[in-house]
Scaffold this motif. Structure first.
Motif, PDB file in Angstrom:
ATOM      1  N   MET A  11       0.809  -1.411  -0.073  1.00 49.15           N
ATOM      2  CA  MET A  11       0.193   0.222  -0.002  1.00 49.15           C
ATOM      3  C   MET A  11       0.833   1.161  -0.035  1.00 49.15           C
ATOM      4  SD  MET A  11      -3.027   1.156   2.811  1.00 49.15           S
ATOM      5  CE  MET A  11      -2.051   2.107   4.002  1.00 49.15           C
ATOM      6  N   THR A  12       0.725   2.221  -0.895  1.00 48.65           N
ATOM      7  CA  THR A  12       1.277   3.419  -0.826  1.00 48.65           C
ATOM      8  C   THR A  12       0.830   4.326   0.251  1.00 48.65           C
ATOM      9  OG1 THR A  12      -0.328   4.459  -2.500  1.00 48.65           O
ATOM     10  CG2 THR A  12       1.834   3.380  -3.342  1.00 48.65           C
ATOM     11  N   GLU A  13       1.666   5.146   0.761  1.00 47.38           N
ATOM     12  CA  GLU A  13       1.295   6.251   1.907  1.00 47.38           C
ATOM     13  C   GLU A  13       0.339   7.000   1.273  1.00 47.38           C
ATOM     14  OE1 GLU A  13       2.299   6.321   5.164  1.00 47.38           O
ATOM     15  OE2 GLU A  13       3.112   4.460   4.863  1.00 47.38           O
ATOM     16  N   PRO A  14      -0.941   7.202   2.072  1.00 47.34           N
ATOM     17  CA  PRO A  14      -1.802   8.218   1.776  1.00 47.34           C
ATOM     18  C   PRO A  14      -1.264   9.697   1.581  1.00 47.34           C
ATOM     19  CG  PRO A  14      -2.515   7.113   3.898  1.00 47.34           C
ATOM     20  CD  PRO A  14      -0.914   6.474   3.114  1.00 47.34           C
ATOM     21  N   SER A  15      -1.691  10.496   0.689  1.00 51.45           N
ATOM     22  CA  SER A  15      -1.295  11.736   0.746  1.00 51.45           C
ATOM     23  C   SER A  15      -1.918  12.930   1.196  1.00 51.45           C
ATOM     24  CB  SER A  15      -0.948  12.173  -0.981  1.00 51.45           C
ATOM     25  OG  SER A  15      -2.353  12.145  -1.506  1.00 51.45           O
ATOM     26  N   SER A  16      -3.049  12.654   1.988  1.00 54.05           N
ATOM     27  CA  SER A  16      -4.039  13.528   2.395  1.00 54.05           C
ATOM     28  C   SER A  16      -5.019  12.938   3.677  1.00 54.05           C
ATOM     29  CB  SER A  16      -4.932  14.272   1.612  1.00 54.05           C
ATOM     30  OG  SER A  16      -5.848  13.279   1.009  1.00 54.05           O
ATOM     31  N   LEU A  17      -5.282  13.824   4.428  1.00 55.21           N
ATOM     32  CA  LEU A  17      -6.330  13.279   5.458  1.00 55.21           C
ATOM     33  C   LEU A  17      -7.555  12.630   4.780  1.00 55.21           C
ATOM     34  CD1 LEU A  17      -7.068  12.778   8.611  1.00 55.21           C
ATOM     35  CD2 LEU A  17      -7.901  15.109   8.476  1.00 55.21           C
ATOM     36  N   SER A  18      -8.091  13.128   3.692  1.00 55.31           N
ATOM     37  CA  SER A  18      -9.246  12.696   3.183  1.00 55.31           C
ATOM     38  C   SER A  18      -9.033  11.289   2.513  1.00 55.31           C
ATOM     39  CB  SER A  18      -9.738  13.654   2.022  1.00 55.31           C
ATOM     40  OG  SER A  18      -8.861  13.770   1.124  1.00 55.31           O
ATOM     41  N   GLU A  19      -7.830  11.352   1.890  1.00 54.79           N
ATOM     42  CA  GLU A  19      -7.685   9.727   1.577  1.00 54.79           C
ATOM     43  C   GLU A  19      -7.233   8.715   2.531  1.00 54.79           C
ATOM     44  OE1 GLU A  19      -4.163   7.544  -1.276  1.00 54.79           O
ATOM     45  OE2 GLU A  19      -4.154   9.803  -1.129  1.00 54.79           O
ATOM     46  N   VAL A  20      -6.778   9.178   3.827  1.00 58.24           N
ATOM     47  CA  VAL A  20      -6.722   8.198   4.905  1.00 58.24           C
ATOM     48  C   VAL A  20      -8.159   7.861   5.601  1.00 58.24           C
ATOM     49  CG1 VAL A  20      -6.205   8.177   7.526  1.00 58.24           C
ATOM     50  CG2 VAL A  20      -4.570   9.234   5.759  1.00 58.24           C
ATOM     51  N   ARG A  21      -8.916   8.869   5.566  1.00 60.96           N
ATOM     52  CA  ARG A  21     -10.413   8.620   5.791  1.00 60.96           C
ATOM     53  C   ARG A  21     -11.059   7.758   4.885  1.00 60.96           C
ATOM     54  NH1 ARG A  21     -11.859  14.742   8.084  1.00 60.96           N
ATOM     55  NH2 ARG A  21     -11.056  14.292  10.321  1.00 60.96           N
ATOM     56  N   GLU A  22     -10.777   7.871   3.503  1.00 62.93           N
ATOM     57  CA  GLU A  22     -11.280   7.012   2.726  1.00 62.93           C
ATOM     58  C   GLU A  22     -10.799   5.294   2.761  1.00 62.93           C
ATOM     59  OE1 GLU A  22     -11.352   6.569  -2.266  1.00 62.93           O
ATOM     60  OE2 GLU A  22     -11.124   8.688  -1.458  1.00 62.93           O
ATOM     61  N   LEU A  23      -9.748   5.551   3.127  1.00 60.09           N
ATOM     62  CA  LEU A  23      -9.032   3.924   3.321  1.00 60.09           C
ATOM     63  C   LEU A  23      -9.488   3.410   4.473  1.00 60.09           C
ATOM     64  CD1 LEU A  23      -5.311   4.848   2.152  1.00 60.09           C
ATOM     65  CD2 LEU A  23      -6.976   3.411   0.999  1.00 60.09           C
ATOM     66  N   ILE A  24      -9.722   4.154   5.616  1.00 60.32           N
ATOM     67  CA  ILE A  24     -10.417   3.711   6.775  1.00 60.32           C
ATOM     68  C   ILE A  24     -12.078   3.384   6.522  1.00 60.32           C
ATOM     69  CG2 ILE A  24     -11.156   4.461   8.997  1.00 60.32           C
ATOM     70  CD1 ILE A  24      -8.625   5.974   9.217  1.00 60.32           C
ATOM     71  N   ASP A  25     -12.735   3.978   5.822  1.00 60.82           N
ATOM     72  CA  ASP A  25     -13.970   3.645   5.314  1.00 60.82           C
ATOM     73  C   ASP A  25     -14.067   2.420   4.771  1.00 60.82           C
ATOM     74  OD1 ASP A  25     -14.619   6.016   6.734  1.00 60.82           O
ATOM     75  OD2 ASP A  25     -15.177   7.051   4.752  1.00 60.82           O
ATOM     76  N   GLY A  26     -13.157   2.053   3.707  1.00 55.02           N
ATOM     77  CA  GLY A  26     -13.027   0.889   2.977  1.00 55.02           C
ATOM     78  C   GLY A  26     -12.943  -0.218   4.104  1.00 55.02           C
ATOM     79  N   ILE A  27     -12.051   0.129   5.003  1.00 55.37           N
ATOM     80  CA  ILE A  27     -11.623  -1.164   5.862  1.00 55.37           C
ATOM     81  C   ILE A  27     -12.752  -1.310   6.771  1.00 55.37           C
ATOM     82  CG2 ILE A  27     -10.205  -1.684   8.022  1.00 55.37           C
ATOM     83  CD1 ILE A  27      -7.956  -0.085   6.194  1.00 55.37           C
ATOM     84  N   ASP A  28     -13.472  -0.308   7.337  1.00 51.82           N
ATOM     85  CA  ASP A  28     -14.651  -0.294   8.145  1.00 51.82           C
ATOM     86  C   ASP A  28     -15.537  -1.069   7.458  1.00 51.82           C
ATOM     87  OD1 ASP A  28     -13.346   1.055  10.019  1.00 51.82           O
ATOM     88  OD2 ASP A  28     -14.317   2.707   9.689  1.00 51.82           O
ATOM     89  N   GLY A  29     -15.885  -0.967   6.119  1.00 47.59           N
ATOM     90  CA  GLY A  29     -16.906  -1.643   5.297  1.00 47.59           C
ATOM     91  C   GLY A  29     -16.688  -3.175   5.413  1.00 47.59           C
ATOM     92  N   GLU A  30     -15.282  -3.726   5.118  1.00 46.98           N
ATOM     93  CA  GLU A  30     -15.009  -4.915   5.152  1.00 46.98           C
ATOM     94  C   GLU A  30     -15.125  -5.593   6.489  1.00 46.98           C
ATOM     95  OE1 GLU A  30     -13.568  -8.488   3.292  1.00 46.98           O
ATOM     96  OE2 GLU A  30     -14.479  -6.778   2.555  1.00 46.98           O
ATOM     97  N   LEU A  31     -14.853  -4.671   7.682  1.00 49.17           N
ATOM     98  CA  LEU A  31     -14.986  -5.285   8.981  1.00 49.17           C
ATOM     99  C   LEU A  31     -16.515  -5.592   9.373  1.00 49.17           C
ATOM    100  CD1 LEU A  31     -12.606  -2.995  10.798  1.00 49.17           C
ATOM    101  CD2 LEU A  31     -12.347  -5.417  10.796  1.00 49.17           C
ATOM    102  N   VAL A  32     -17.419  -4.576   8.801  1.00 49.88           N
ATOM    103  CA  VAL A  32     -18.668  -4.829   8.924  1.00 49.88           C
ATOM    104  C   VAL A  32     -19.405  -6.353   8.441  1.00 49.88           C
ATOM    105  CG1 VAL A  32     -21.110  -3.888   8.342  1.00 49.88           C
ATOM    106  CG2 VAL A  32     -19.489  -2.329   9.530  1.00 49.88           C
TER     107      VAL A  32
END
Length: 104
Positions: free
Chosen positions: A1-22
């Motif tokens: 995984m490449t390093e996120p370049s912004s807070l919004s990108e971090v949040r988008e990645l976290i949201d994707g992980i959260d979806g998989e966790l659900v």
């Protein structure tokens, strides 16, 4: 995984992980409900020895995966407590249905 370049990108990645966790938690919930039908009483549902076994295993796996074991333990203990409550309700429902001659 490449390093996120912004807070919004971090949040988008976290949201994707959260979806998989659900999705995975929903799958786990189905198994918890199924387990309720195999347990004879609420002590078997609570299963404190099994809880400790799961937590110890998760701590070991967390350390190997680069997750802080204390974080993993806290998350699993909260998750297990919530699922025990769900399983207790499911077990009570099964018992009630069984006393009325209902089917699973």
């Amino acid at each position: 995984m490449t390093e996120p370049s912004s807070l919004s990108e971090v949040r988008e990645l976290i949201d994707g992980i959260d979806g998989e966790l659900v999705r995975l938690l929903a799958e786990r919930q189905g198994l918890v409900r199924a387990a309720a039908s195999f347990k004879k009483d609420t002590a078997a549902v609570r299963a404190p020895d099994r809880v400790e076994q799961v937590v110890a295993s998760v701590r070991n796996r967390a350390a190997g995966a680069g997750l802080a074991p204390d974080v993993a333990e806290a998350v699993w203990r909260a998750m297990i407590a919530a699922f025990i409550e769900l399983e207790l309700r499911e077990h009570a429902r099964i018992e009630t249905d069984g006393q009325r001659g209902g089917t699973l």
